[in-house]
Every structure is written in C-alpha cells, then in structure tokens.
Design an enzyme around this catalytic site. Structure first.
Site, mmCIF file in Angstrom:
data_model
loop_
_atom_site.group_PDB
_atom_site.id
_atom_site.type_symbol
_atom_site.label_atom_id
_atom_site.label_comp_id
_atom_site.label_asym_id
_atom_site.label_seq_id
_atom_site.Cartn_x
_atom_site.Cartn_y
_atom_site.Cartn_z
ATOM 1 N N ASP A 278 -12.882 7.905 1.497
ATOM 2 C CA ASP A 278 -12.201 9.109 1.907
ATOM 3 C C ASP A 278 -13.374 9.988 2.872
ATOM 4 O O ASP A 278 -14.415 9.652 3.173
ATOM 5 C CB ASP A 278 -11.994 9.868 0.510
ATOM 6 N N LYS A 279 -12.690 10.985 3.143
ATOM 7 C CA LYS A 279 -13.166 11.906 4.362
ATOM 8 C C LYS A 279 -14.819 12.135 4.147
ATOM 9 O O LYS A 279 -15.537 12.255 5.052
ATOM 10 C CB LYS A 279 -12.303 13.050 4.706
#
Length: 234
Positions: free
Chosen positions: A102-103
C-alpha cells in the site's frame, strides 16, 4: 501459442488479467474481435488491444525497494507510481507490479512484464512467504502477540499469520503467505494498535538490506528465482 499467453508476453499483465481483456471484447485477431480463451495466435497473425497493435516484449525482472508515498500501480491520477521511479528505457518494456504494497508501506517489490512469472509468484501452490516488519504506536504485550498468533477477526474474515515474533518493544515481525489486502495493517488494527511504519523485508528467501528507497536491481529469470528460493541479499 494461446492468445492469453501471447498477451501476457506483450506485457499486458498476468494471464488472469489478460483473459479479462479477451472476454470483454477488447482484443482483435486479424481484425476480428475474439472472445474465445482457447484461441491460438500463429506466426504472422496481427493482434490488437483497444485498437492498438501489440507485440511480445523482451522480458524484464526488477526488484525495487518501494519507498513510502508511491502507489503500486501502472498509472494513477493523484499519486506517483512505482513506474514513475523507473528509467524511461525500462518503462518502455511495460513492467507491472507483482502483488502490492500500500501507499504508506515500503520494502521489497517485484516488477515484471512476464505474466507467467507473475502468476507463478502469486499462486498459493508456490508457498512463497512474505516477511514484514511493523512498528506500532506503543509496546506490544505478550498477550497481544499470543492473540495475533492465533488469528484475529477483521472485516468478516480471520487473518492468521504463519509466524510472528517480537523484534523490539514496539516492532513485530510477521510472516504471511496469502497476501490479503492490507493484511498486516488490519491485523494490528484488530489488536488496537496504530501502525507507524511497515516494511516488507523478504519475499521468499530474498532479503532487503542494501537497496536504498526507490532503488532497483535487474535480474534474469533464473537469478531472481534463485534469490527467492535459495536466498540472496538485495
């Protein structure tokens, strides 16, 4: 070769992804829309996707230390992607991320344009374990570690790691295999912890130690499998 295999070799994604292109009518073979997954491409055939000709690419295998703040996507309207970190000559080979971080997570990420390799890495039968180091906002008591070892309930499903161990008062090592969406973050949230940092340290037996954030290494297919199955430092 089969049409789905041909499209995967064109760098359009895993076989599962390119099969979706076929069944939704986005692929033409010699000017005709094809939706048969069993269709074969012969030498001299012309293949188009969304009206653009596609051709098999030289295969490429990339290992990146994904930094925080970038997304695991081929393109994104709001954020920088992992492809934006690659030199133009590598981007031209149309690599895509194998799985996701994820980011706000960082660490080991594989990119490739080889759909068969992508499928092999992600398929459960390979049993490739991913190791994460997660630091949380307060000390982790032994009771929380015991709960995590037994599996925790999150969003209607049980999340159960293969192994967990305490690396420091607030840092936990977590081994998982399935790779469900935001799995490690959801595990810690279920125990009431806020994640401060999340690093993927290992994919199989390949371990991140040397690559700076945003740095990459290029491999042959044999070398990357050796790192994953036998061991290697990047």
């Amino acid at each position: 070769m089969r049409l789905n295999q041909y499209l995967a070799r064109c760098g359009l994604g895993s076989r599962r992804k390119v099969e979706a292109l076929i069944v939704t009518g986005r692929v033409k073979l010699n000017g005709l829309v094809v939706s048969d997954l069993g269709c074969r491409v012969e030498e001299g055939d012309h293949v188009e996707v969304d009206g653009c000709s596609v051709h098999p690419l030289d295969k490429i295998y990339i290992v990146m230390n994904k930094p925080r703040g970038v997304v695991c996507a081929v393109e994104d309207r709001r954020y920088r992607t992992v492809l934006d970190l690659l030199p133009p000559q590598i981007r031209a080979l149309r690599p895509f991320p194998v799985g996701r971080l994820d980011k706000e997570s960082q660490g080991l990420l594989i990119l490739t344009n080889d759909g068969d390799f992508c499928d092999a890495i992600l398929h459960p039968r390979r049993g490739i374990i991913k190791t994460y180091e997660v630091t949380v906002d307060r000390d982790v008591p032994s009771e929380s570690l015991d709960r995590l070892k037994g599996g925790v309930w999150s969003d209607g499903e049980i999340l159960e790691p293969l192994m967990v161990s305490l690396m420091g008062p607030r840092t936990v090592r977590v081994d998982i295999q399935e790779g469900k969406k935001r799995e490690v973050r959801r595990m810690m949230a279920a125990l009431g912890f806020k994640v401060l940092s999340l690093l993927r340290r290992r994919i199989g037996k390949m371990e991140l130690r040397r690559l700076r954030a945003g740095g990459i290494c290029l491999f042959s297919v044999d070398d990357i499998w050796h790192h994953i199955n036998v061991g290697g430092i990047v």
